[in-house]
Design a protein around this motif. Structure first.
Motif, PDB file in Angstrom:
ATOM      1  N   SER A  89       0.832  -1.261  -0.140  1.00 29.24           N
ATOM      2  CA  SER A  89      -0.016   0.136  -0.193  1.00 29.24           C
ATOM      3  C   SER A  89       0.848   1.245  -0.037  1.00 29.24           C
ATOM      4  O   SER A  89       2.067   1.143  -0.213  1.00 29.24           O
ATOM      5  CB  SER A  89      -1.114  -0.046   1.272  1.00 29.24           C
ATOM      6  N   LEU A  90       0.211   2.495   0.131  1.00 30.36           N
ATOM      7  CA  LEU A  90       1.138   3.415   0.327  1.00 30.36           C
ATOM      8  C   LEU A  90       0.764   4.357   1.486  1.00 30.36           C
ATOM      9  O   LEU A  90      -0.475   4.329   2.107  1.00 30.36           O
ATOM     10  CB  LEU A  90       0.682   4.552  -0.598  1.00 30.36           C
ATOM     11  N   LEU A  91       1.772   4.939   2.118  1.00 33.97           N
ATOM     12  CA  LEU A  91       1.501   5.789   3.235  1.00 33.97           C
ATOM     13  C   LEU A  91       0.402   7.079   2.890  1.00 33.97           C
ATOM     14  O   LEU A  91       0.477   7.635   1.715  1.00 33.97           O
ATOM     15  CB  LEU A  91       2.712   6.542   3.821  1.00 33.97           C
ATOM     16  N   THR A  92      -0.306   7.323   3.661  1.00 34.50           N
ATOM     17  CA  THR A  92      -1.131   8.775   3.473  1.00 34.50           C
ATOM     18  C   THR A  92      -1.115   9.538   4.636  1.00 34.50           C
ATOM     19  O   THR A  92      -1.652  10.773   4.530  1.00 34.50           O
ATOM     20  CB  THR A  92      -2.790   8.087   3.637  1.00 34.50           C
ATOM     21  N   GLN A  93      -0.006   9.285   5.450  1.00 35.23           N
ATOM     22  CA  GLN A  93       0.461  10.553   6.278  1.00 35.23           C
ATOM     23  C   GLN A  93       1.842  10.320   6.375  1.00 35.23           C
ATOM     24  O   GLN A  93       2.392   9.047   6.709  1.00 35.23           O
ATOM     25  CB  GLN A  93      -0.030  10.479   7.764  1.00 35.23           C
ATOM     26  N   SER A  94       2.737  11.354   6.450  1.00 35.21           N
ATOM     27  CA  SER A  94       4.054  11.046   6.502  1.00 35.21           C
ATOM     28  C   SER A  94       4.540  10.555   7.840  1.00 35.21           C
ATOM     29  O   SER A  94       3.936  11.146   9.031  1.00 35.21           O
ATOM     30  CB  SER A  94       4.793  12.677   6.249  1.00 35.21           C
ATOM     31  N   VAL A  95       5.699   9.947   8.065  1.00 33.46           N
ATOM     32  CA  VAL A  95       6.357   9.381   9.196  1.00 33.46           C
ATOM     33  C   VAL A  95       7.551  10.045   9.374  1.00 33.46           C
ATOM     34  O   VAL A  95       8.544   9.788   8.486  1.00 33.46           O
ATOM     35  CB  VAL A  95       6.195   7.793   9.107  1.00 33.46           C
ATOM     36  N   PRO A  96       7.743  10.934  10.235  1.00 34.37           N
ATOM     37  CA  PRO A  96       9.267  11.410  10.420  1.00 34.37           C
ATOM     38  C   PRO A  96      10.075  10.624  11.207  1.00 34.37           C
ATOM     39  O   PRO A  96       9.711   9.615  11.904  1.00 34.37           O
ATOM     40  CB  PRO A  96       8.921  12.705  11.246  1.00 34.37           C
ATOM     41  N   ALA A  97      11.285  10.981  10.992  1.00 32.93           N
ATOM     42  CA  ALA A  97      12.500  10.198  11.532  1.00 32.93           C
ATOM     43  C   ALA A  97      12.242  10.084  13.078  1.00 32.93           C
ATOM     44  O   ALA A  97      11.756  11.457  13.651  1.00 32.93           O
ATOM     45  CB  ALA A  97      13.797  10.698  11.092  1.00 32.93           C
ATOM     46  N   SER A  98      12.342   9.194  13.851  1.00 32.01           N
ATOM     47  CA  SER A  98      12.072   8.969  15.295  1.00 32.01           C
ATOM     48  C   SER A  98      10.455   8.916  15.487  1.00 32.01           C
ATOM     49  O   SER A  98      10.160   8.407  16.556  1.00 32.01           O
ATOM     50  CB  SER A  98      12.513  10.066  16.106  1.00 32.01           C
ATOM     51  N   GLY A  99       9.516   9.137  14.549  1.00 32.56           N
ATOM     52  CA  GLY A  99       8.132   9.130  14.472  1.00 32.56           C
ATOM     53  C   GLY A  99       7.774  10.347  14.996  1.00 32.56           C
ATOM     54  O   GLY A  99       6.515  10.328  15.233  1.00 32.56           O
TER      55      GLY A  99
END
Length: 1390
Positions: free
Chosen positions: A244-254
């Motif tokens: 699938s594809l992410l629909t919200q960005s996940v930053p480094a560290s979360g």
């Protein structure tokens, strides 16, 4: 060529007559081996089945005495015949009824689609027999009920093995064996296409490459599942969303704040951190020495009393904190933070606390440990979990302890084990806790792909999962600057697992000089004429054998046509496979046509991943597959990186050292060796070299050599190419160019067989026939971003790229023609309706093998960079041409002091030809484009910027959308071959804008080597164009191709002896275009000059005419239409006209009659250098003039310029809303900024009064339904936020100035999707994306708040429209799924 009928026969590929394959006797094409056995023939019954008595094969023997025995009993047998029949029927009915009853009793309903439900099967519990070679013979129909271990398993004709299953999926079975061989008529089932397996099934393939226990099986080797001619393999796991594809960005560290970690020894007193409960940001870091300093205790009291309610506070003691800790401070800690231990705190006790101001004891996590002789009974640990205003979970931890005589204290703010991924698809039902996933890189380095284990997540919705740990890198989950950069997220786990059992390290002859780990995995090989093979939702791990050819995770080996064309009623497919951590490719399609590969994942593999092998594979369809982390391998030169290329020399001619850049370094996720294959909705998300590479075999190679004498791959039209995405590849996202060497190494050509070769040019024609019309290859909807070198490199023609997005590539797109004249047939290339982004808001993550980190982008912040900090980034690169770039948009090309970043540029250090027919029109340049075009400068990357192609760089601005001047040409500022006095200099571009007519003269020389050509235009004699030629210095012939203004005169001079033969060809001349040439020769030269027309297709010559002499230039100029020449002996110039007498067709370089040429043969005894400049000028100097006057500069906006669509996604059927919010704080106003607005799909809605501006947009149609402003947060605004916003609305909010009542807004935003009420005290501006109303809220709901130097600026988001989750009907806005229509068309499946 017949195939053997022996017991261990192996097929030899035979080209089938009329496209059909010979089959085994009694074979029904495409028929799955039946679930129920056919009724027995009228013959003596077979011997009874012995399910547990499988031993080595024995052949039954008979003799004549048996016949006498039968005669003696004939009469009694006849008498008992009827009785036996009746008894057999009765018993059969009884057994069938019993099976049905037992099945129903156990909760299983018999399903004829389920192979393990067949009543003809016998339960089989063979146990563990690791030394036994099991043979399943005809009539052995087994349901494997429990785990087993064999030496090997052979399933012969008429034998069948089916893995047992049950309704609750608890029938978990592991089969360990060295190999499984499915012979003609044999079958292995785990599930079926209409009855997917529910339990867990594992096949473990054992063995070492150096094992002596069992000999290799010819054609298969060891550690395999082999499907022979007539064999059946049906493996079907539980259906799952493959990726699938992410629909919200996940930053480094979360966390967007990056998290926080602190650890310190001897940090005496109370260490304090204040954390923003809305964002997880650390607001204050302080230490209070309450052991020695009473004043520090007072300061701590004041701080605690001043903190706002809701703020997170965490405390940890280092060493000791009680000696000067005042009661008032203890009281403050107790009252504000709810501490239970502070009053009882003792000397050197370890104490940690995490709490919320005003939350009381219920919000407090607190721990204390006794101090015992510089040690404690353990660590005092306090931890609480929180949620940001945007719904991101995080935890705050404090700890304190004595360890080994040292006091230690510290804090952590992180999202470990709390990161939730928001995904495009509903996955929670099939992506289970304990499953493994991988998130693709969205940066330049493929090594930023990260694996995670899923955790239980009771609070997740159907499109969310929770991961263990936390990410090290940013993973984008949104559309950025109009380009879909969402990370792919793949599920690696399946409930059917086939894997190779591995050693702990490399051993034996397994290329241990290159790999430290064992690379001798298992493999699956399917031979031609199989009965039925369908694989779905199977996991393959530790598969492939790097040291052996033809040993791949999945290998269709010379199977011919495997769809309806090959006689298969059910076309062959692989669907939903997970192929990961494998050692030799992913799926190999070898001399096989019509295979469907869909929804499959290839991750962390060696060598080309999805691989077409011999160049004759056609009509295969790749649909919605994902490949990532494709590493170099050793098998082919094209698999190797530089180290492997230079190290592996056993197949080159003796003593030869390969050239890595030209022979190797091509490993690709999709290696497509014939253009007649279909790629639809695939993702190539990280390869050492290329994402998708189309390579062209001039003849069939490998095992297919000789089957097809000439592939004509270069001439074959392209199959379907639609909606593919390529990113995070080192060399290129998409690469269409080059062939492979099809001869063995020799003294004449010492390179290795199948190394990369620059011998192919893609030029598709109808029926692969160059005499028939061209067929344009259409690249439709390509998404290409974060590719280190190039988003796409494409050579050939005719080729069209449309509806595509390029972002953050070293070079976005570079076209090359299918060769230089005279080899090029005059093809063309076109780019239309596309978007180019130079440096987007996806700034990447420093690390993960990203080498370069520097300033850039529209925000001027630090970001990852391609190639080098100084590399000149270009959106569209012109290499030669002709190319048409039209109706496209450019944005975010901002040069920096370190590098030139331009929307349009040219190939660096270019020796090649360029054509003035490179046409630009209807282009739109965003305000963030600082450099529209750039022609290079001396310095790094450009070096001297003085090669022939560099100097002749030029393009045609058809409508003025680039320069502002319609129908003008843009070239190098120092190229006076194209200039006149009215030209406009563009200093920043190092270019000049000129009007006129321009073409090329192709100059070929023979009889003089290493000549430099100097061309003077008579109007600018002091500014010659000096060309060194395309061929290497020292070559006996040379070629030059200057771009010249028509209707002008030029003189040509040489750096040495004049060539004995010169051929001048008219390139891109339209009818009646002309130039006057004066060529320098010694005075004693005599000439033979001839004109002709060369038809290159037939290599014939027409209109052969000799040139005659005249005796003055004036006489020559009076007869411009005649074929005459004048030789000025005093100066040494041979003057003649080059005039086009015929028109051209389309984009052909030459006329429709052929190529008009003039051939000059010179005879002279002189050896002098032929440079006549000093004598020619000023005699032939002319005043500069414009043949075509410069147009007036455009003053009106460009109509219909730029791409029509504003967003380029991997879901082109899904509409998106482009939204921009520009709030304006007082601080920004003080700096001179005056703009505040909300924009929807480029419709700008400004607001100029202080306060709030709210816009509502219908989430189904995308239409603005309401816009309203409020001066302050009053009763009217409160009521509007409660009841005034239409349901099913996207809500956008912006502020201007210092809005009054900002803290009061927060409670009303929770009804619009925010996770909680934000603390907006002391905030100065906000920007909001919200939704009214949906549960759960969409992942794009987000609040931004500005304060102080944290200025929000212009924010942009792209939101999906028409989702059912919004309450929209499915057909509200979505268009037809073109990908599914193309899939049906390509495969014939409906």
């Amino acid at each position: 060529m017949p195939t053997s009928d022996g017991q261990s026969r192996f097929p030899v590929f035979v080209a089938p007559p009329q496209g059909h394959h010979p089959r085994s006797p009694g074979y029904v094409p495409g028929r799955v081996a039946p679930i129920r056995s056919p009724p027995p023939a009228k013959a003596p019954p077979p011997p009874p089945i012995k399910p547990h008595g499988l031993v080595q094969q024995q052949q039954a023997t008979f003799n004549l005495s048996e016949e006498n025995h039968r005669r003696e009993h004939a009469q009694s047998l006849q008498q008992r015949k009827n009785t036996l029949i009746c008894l057999g029927v009765s018993m059969g009915a009884f057994l069938l009824s019993l099976i049905l009853v037992l099945s129903l009793t156990s909760g299983d309903i018999l399903d004829e689609n389920c192979p393990d439900h067949s009543p003809s099967l016998s339960d089989w519990n063979p146990g563990h027999q690791p030394q036994k070679a099991i043979v399943v013979r005809r009539g052995d129909l087994f349901r494997l009920e429990s785990s087993a271990t064999f030496h090997s398993l052979t399933i012969q004709s008429g034998g069948r093995v089916v893995f047992a299953d049950n309704a609750d999926g608890s029938k978990n079975i592991t089969l360990r064996t060295r190999h499984i061989l499915i012979e003609n008529g044999g079958a292995l089932y785990i599930g079926a296409p209409k009855c997917h397996y529910r339990s867990n099934a594992v096949i473990a393939l054992m063995g070492r490459s150096d094992s002596k226990e069992i000999p290799e099986v010819p054609g298969l080797g060891r550690k395999f599942i082999g499907v022979m001619s007539g064999g059946t393999l049906e493996l079907h796991g539980t259906e799952r969303v493959s990726w699938s594809l992410l629909t919200q960005s996940v930053p480094a560290s979360g966390l967007n704040t990056g998290g926080y970690a602190f650890k310190r020894n001897f940090s005496r007193g109370i260490n304090l951190r204040v954390v923003d409960q809305d964002t997880s940001e650390i607001l204050l870091k302080e230490r209070y020495d309450t052991h020695e300093l009473r004043n520090d205790s007072r300061r701590l009291t004041l701080l605690l009393r001043s903190l706002p309610v809701g703020r997170i506070v965490t405390l940890a003691v280092g060493d000791s904190a009680v000696k000067s800790l005042l009661d008032e401070t203890k009281k403050a800690i107790e009252e504000t933070l709810g501490s239970s231990y502070v009053y009882g705190l003792k000397y050197r006790q370890a104490w940690a606390l995490v709490s919320v101001v005003g939350g009381g004891n219920a919000s407090c996590s607190e721990d204390v440990r006794e101090h015992e002789n510089h040690d404690t009974g353990g660590r005092a640990l306090a931890r609480r979990d929180y949620t940001t205003v945007n719904g991101v979970r995080f935890s705050v931890t404090a700890y304190s302890e004595w360890k080994n005589g040292f006091p230690i204290s510290g804090f952590q703010v992180d999202a470990v084990d709390q990161v939730v991924l928001n995904l495009q698809d509903e996955v929670q039902q099939t992506w289970q806790p304990g499953n493994q996933i991988v998130i693709a890189s969205t940066d330049y380095s493929m090594h930023q792909a990260e694996e995670f284990t899923l955790l239980p997540c009771p609070h997740c919705n159907s499109r969310q999962v929770r991961i263990q740990g936390k990410p090290l890198y940013n993973h984008v989950g949104e559309i950025v600057d109009g380009v879909d950069m969402r990370a792919e997220v793949a599920l690696l786990s399946r409930n059917i697992l086939i894997y190779g059992e591995m050693e702990n390290s490399c051993y034996g002859n397994n290329l241990c000089q290159f790999y430290s780990h064992d690379t001798y995995g298992g493999h699956i090989k399917i031979f031609g004429n199989f009965s039925s093979v369908h694989l779905s939702y199977v996991e393959l791990k530790n598969m492939g054998q790097q040291s052996e050819r033809s040993r791949y995770p999945i290998h269709f080996h010379m199977c011919g046509d495997v769809d309806q064309k090959g006689g298969y009623r059910e076309p062959t497919y692989v669907d939903g496979l997970s192929i990961h951590h494998c050692f030799s490719r992913c799926i190999t399609i070898h001399a096989t046509n019509g295979l469907l590969v869909k929804n499959s994942v290839g991750y962390d593999t060696l060598g080309h991943c999805f691989f077409l092998e011999d160049g004759i594979e056609q009509r295969n369809t790749f649909y919605h597959n994902l490949g990532l982390l494709t590493r170099p391998g050793t098998l082919l030169p094209t698999d190797r990186n530089e180290t492997l290329c230079l190290s592996i020399k056993d197949k080159v001619y003796k003593g030869y050292t390969p050239s890595p850049s030209t022979e190797c370094k091509a490993v690709s996720t999709f290696w497509i060796a014939n253009p007649n294959n279909n790629l639809i909705s695939n993702a190539a998300a990280g390869s050492q070299d290329a994402g998708i590479w189309f390579v062209f075999h001039s003849s069939s190679t490998g095992d297919s050599h000789g089957l097809v004498p000439e592939t004509k791959a270069e001439l074959t039209p392209l199959g379907v190419f639609y909606n593919n995405r390529v990113h995070s590849n080192f060399k290129a996202g998409l690469f269409i160019d080059k062939g492979v060497k099809t001869s063995n190494a020799s003294a004449a050509d010492p390179r290795e067989y199948l190394c990369l070769d620059n011998n192919a040019r893609f030029r598709p024609h109808q029926n692969a026939d160059p005499s028939q019309p061209r067929v344009a290859a259409v690249i439709d909807t390509l998404i290409s971003f974060k590719n280190n070198d190039m988003g796409a490199w494409i050579r050939g023609g005719d080729i069209i790229i449309q509806n595509s997005g390029f972002a953050d590539n070293g070079v976005g797109l570079s076209f090359a023609s299918d060769g230089s004249y005279p080899k090029d047939e005059g093809s063309s290339q076109e780019v239309t309706q596309s978007l180019f982004v130079g440096e987007s808001r996806n700034r990447g993550t420093n690390g993960g093998q990203n080498k370069y980190w520097g300033l850039g982008g529209t925000d001027g912040l630090m970001r990852t960079l391609p190639r080098n900090r100084t590399f000149p980034i270009r959106g569209f690169q012109i290499y030669d041409g002709p190319v048409r770039l039209t109706q496209s948009t450019f944005r975010a090309f901002i040069p920096t002091p370190e590098r030139y970043t331009s929307a349009v540029g040219f190939s660096l250090k270019n020796t090649w030809q360029l054509t003035p027919r490179n046409n630009m029109s209807h282009l739109d340049f965003h305000s963030t484009v600082g450099l529209r075009a750039f022609f290079g400068r001396q310095g790094q990357w450009f070096e001297d910027n003085d090669l022939d192609g560099d100097k002749n760089s030029v393009f045609h601005d058809v409508d003025g959308s680039v320069t502002g001047y319609k129908d003008t040409f843009v070239g190098r500022v120092d190229n006076y071959m194209i200039q006149h006095p009215l030209c406009v200099n563009m200093t920043q571009w190092n270019g000049v804008i000129c009007s006129g007519r321009y073409s090329q003269v192709y100059i070929q020389t023979q009889g003089a080597s290493s000549l430099t050509l100097s061309i003077n235009r008579d109007e600018y004699p002091t500014a010659p164009l000096v060309l060194r030629g395309i061929n290497s210095q020292g070559a006996p012939s040379q070629q030059y191709q200057p771009v010249l203004m028509m209707s002008k005169s030029y003189t040509l001079h040489w750096s040495g002896t004049a060539p004995k033969e010169i051929v001048l060809s008219l390139i891109n001349f339209d009818k009646d275009d002309w130039v006057l040439f004066g060529l320098c020769y010694p005075p004693d030269t005599t000439f033979q000059i001839m004109g002709d027309i060369n038809d290159r297709q037939s290599n014939t010559f027409d209109d052969i005419t000799d040139y005659g002499p005249v005796f003055s230039l004036i006489e020559l100029e009076s007869k411009p239409l005649e074929r005459k020449y004048f030789f000025d002996q005093n100066v040494g110039l041979l003057w003649l006209y080059l005039r086009a007498r015929h028109g051209r067709d389309g984009h052909s370089y030459c006329s429709f009659k052929g190529c008009e040429r003039v051939k000059i043969t010179a005879t002279t005894s002189s050896q002098q250098t032929c440079n006549c400049t000093s004598k020619a000028y000023p005699k032939y100097t002319k005043s500069p003039s414009a043949v075509v006057l410069m147009p007036a500069q455009n003053t009106q906006p460009c109509k219909d310029c730029g791409a029509k669509q504003h967003v380029f996604t991997s879901e082109p059927w899904m509409p998106y809303l482009q939204t921009q919010v520009k709030s304006l704080s007082l601080k920004e106003q003080q700096k001179g900024d005056t703009m505040s607005f909300i924009a929807v799909n480029k419709e700008m809605m400004p607001f100029t009064e202080p306060g709030y501006f709210v816009v509502s947009v219908d989430a189904c149609s995308g239409k603005v339904t309401k816009k309203i402003s409020f001066a302050k947060m009053d009763a009217e605004m409160k009521q509007y936020l409660k009841t005034g916003i239409p349901k099913r609305s996207i809500v956008l909010m912006a502020t201007r100035g210092q809005p009054e009542g900002l803290p009061d807004v927060a409670p009303y935003l929770t009804t619009l999707g925010l996770a909680k009420a934000a603390d907006l005290h002391n905030k100065e501006s906000l920007a909001l994306w919200a939704f009214q109303r949906s549960t759960p809220p969409p992942p794009w709901v987000w609040l931004y708040a500005g304060q102080g130097d944290n200025i929000l600026g212009l924010l942009e988001r792209y939101l999906p429209l028409g989702l059912e989750a919004y309450g929209c009907s499915p057909s509200a806005t979505q268009t037809a799924r073109k990908d599914l229509e193309l899939l049906k068309e390509a495969t014939g499946l409906h």
